[in-house]
Design a protein around this motif. Structure first.
Motif, mmCIF file in Angstrom:
data_model
loop_
_atom_site.group_PDB
_atom_site.id
_atom_site.type_symbol
_atom_site.label_atom_id
_atom_site.label_comp_id
_atom_site.label_asym_id
_atom_site.label_seq_id
_atom_site.Cartn_x
_atom_site.Cartn_y
_atom_site.Cartn_z
ATOM 1 N N TYR A 167 -0.299 -11.593 -2.271
ATOM 2 C CA TYR A 167 0.338 -10.444 -1.650
ATOM 3 C C TYR A 167 1.469 -9.861 -2.514
ATOM 4 C CZ TYR A 167 -2.022 -11.603 2.784
ATOM 5 O OH TYR A 167 -2.961 -11.831 3.765
ATOM 6 N N GLU A 168 2.016 -10.690 -3.414
ATOM 7 C CA GLU A 168 3.124 -10.236 -4.262
ATOM 8 C C GLU A 168 2.640 -9.693 -5.605
ATOM 9 O OE1 GLU A 168 5.625 -13.645 -4.530
ATOM 10 O OE2 GLU A 168 6.259 -13.533 -2.421
ATOM 11 N N SER A 169 1.341 -9.637 -5.816
ATOM 12 C CA SER A 169 0.772 -9.110 -7.061
ATOM 13 C C SER A 169 0.956 -7.601 -7.125
ATOM 14 C CB SER A 169 -0.720 -9.440 -7.128
ATOM 15 O OG SER A 169 -1.423 -8.746 -6.103
ATOM 16 N N ALA A 170 0.586 -7.019 -8.277
ATOM 17 C CA ALA A 170 0.678 -5.566 -8.423
ATOM 18 C C ALA A 170 -0.152 -4.859 -7.366
ATOM 19 C CB ALA A 170 0.232 -5.158 -9.829
ATOM 20 N N LYS A 171 -1.380 -5.322 -7.143
ATOM 21 C CA LYS A 171 -2.218 -4.656 -6.152
ATOM 22 C C LYS A 171 -1.630 -4.810 -4.762
ATOM 23 C CE LYS A 171 -5.777 -7.440 -6.934
ATOM 24 N NZ LYS A 171 -5.067 -8.675 -7.359
ATOM 25 N N ALA A 174 -9.926 -0.163 -6.603
ATOM 26 C CA ALA A 174 -8.945 0.822 -7.070
ATOM 27 C C ALA A 174 -7.853 1.002 -6.021
ATOM 28 C CB ALA A 174 -9.625 2.154 -7.350
ATOM 29 N N THR A 175 -6.594 0.971 -6.490
ATOM 30 C CA THR A 175 -5.437 1.225 -5.644
ATOM 31 C C THR A 175 -4.552 2.251 -6.341
ATOM 32 O OG1 THR A 175 -4.344 -0.684 -6.670
ATOM 33 C CG2 THR A 175 -5.455 -1.065 -4.559
ATOM 34 N N VAL A 176 -3.534 2.728 -5.632
ATOM 35 C CA VAL A 176 -2.623 3.727 -6.171
ATOM 36 C C VAL A 176 -1.193 3.267 -5.930
ATOM 37 C CG1 VAL A 176 -1.860 6.132 -6.030
ATOM 38 C CG2 VAL A 176 -4.284 5.572 -5.772
#
Length: 215
Positions: free
Chosen positions: A82-86, A53-55
């Motif tokens: 590294y360029e993904s949503a997360k 889980a991230t915010v």
């Protein structure tokens, strides 16, 4: 469906978790539980699968299932684009939570803490032991971005295969590892009548404090 969901329940009665079974720091217990999960959980369940889980910048939470690829006294390591949503979420809010659930053992582990990138050398070392298809996929996929259809993705992969037809793909700059450095780890053991065992470890300065939480 609502009634069927309301009627779905399972009484956990496999075993308990007492303070006498738990060390004063959490990593030894995690290693023990993880090894037991590897031996016990049935295929296709992967013992190293966890929900991360991230915010984002607006405070909206996001979660997805990833695979843990390393754990030591420094923390818990996973790899991604590294360029993904997360990846973008971790730039603006470098904290995350991960949850492991091992249903056969009736166990859950929740981990929270700060996230940092691992060194380029560590990322490259792991990248080189991945299957060739996974390495090509890391180059081909613009992870989390909108694409027209499956054909576009397959075209990107084909172009990547041609690019590396005469050489092995190296680790791209946009891909690598993250390490979650925990300040809280909770071990949950299912018990009968929902009176579950919950042992929580929280880091106070450099000392782990172990405490029992009500279910």
């Amino acid at each position: 469906m609502s009634q069927r969901l309301a009627d779905m329940r399972r009484d956990y009665a496999r075993e308990g978790l007492t303070e006498s079974q738990a060390p004063q720091e959490p990593f030894a217990l995690f290693h023990q539980w993880f090894e037991e999960a590897v031996k016990t959980e049935q295929v296709p369940v992967e013992a190293n699968a966890m929900t991360l889980a991230t915010v984002d910048a607006d405070g909206r939470p996001h979660c997805r299932v990833l695979l843990l690829k390393g754990v030591d006294a420094q923390g818990f390591t996973f790899f991604s684009n590294y360029e993904s949503a997360k990846g973008q979420q971790l730039v603006v809010r470098p904290f995350a939570a991960m949850t492991f659930f091992w249903p056969t053992l009736e166990r859950q582990v929740r981990i929270e803490g700060r996230v940092t990138k691992v060194s380029p050398e560590e990322s490259d070392a792991y990248f080189q032991v991945r299957p060739l298809g996974s390495r090509l996929g890391a180059w081909a996929s613009p992870q989390s971005r909108v694409i027209a259809d499956r054909a576009e993705l397959e075209g990107l992969l084909k172009a990547t295969e041609q690019r590396f037809s005469q050489t092995q793909p190296d680790c791209p700059d946009h891909w690598g590892g993250y390490r979650l450095i925990p300040d809280r780890i909770e071990f949950w053991q299912g018990r009968s009548s929902r009176l579950h065992d919950r042992l929580n470890y929280r880091l106070l300065d450099t000392q782990w404090i172990r405490e029992r939480l009500a279910p």
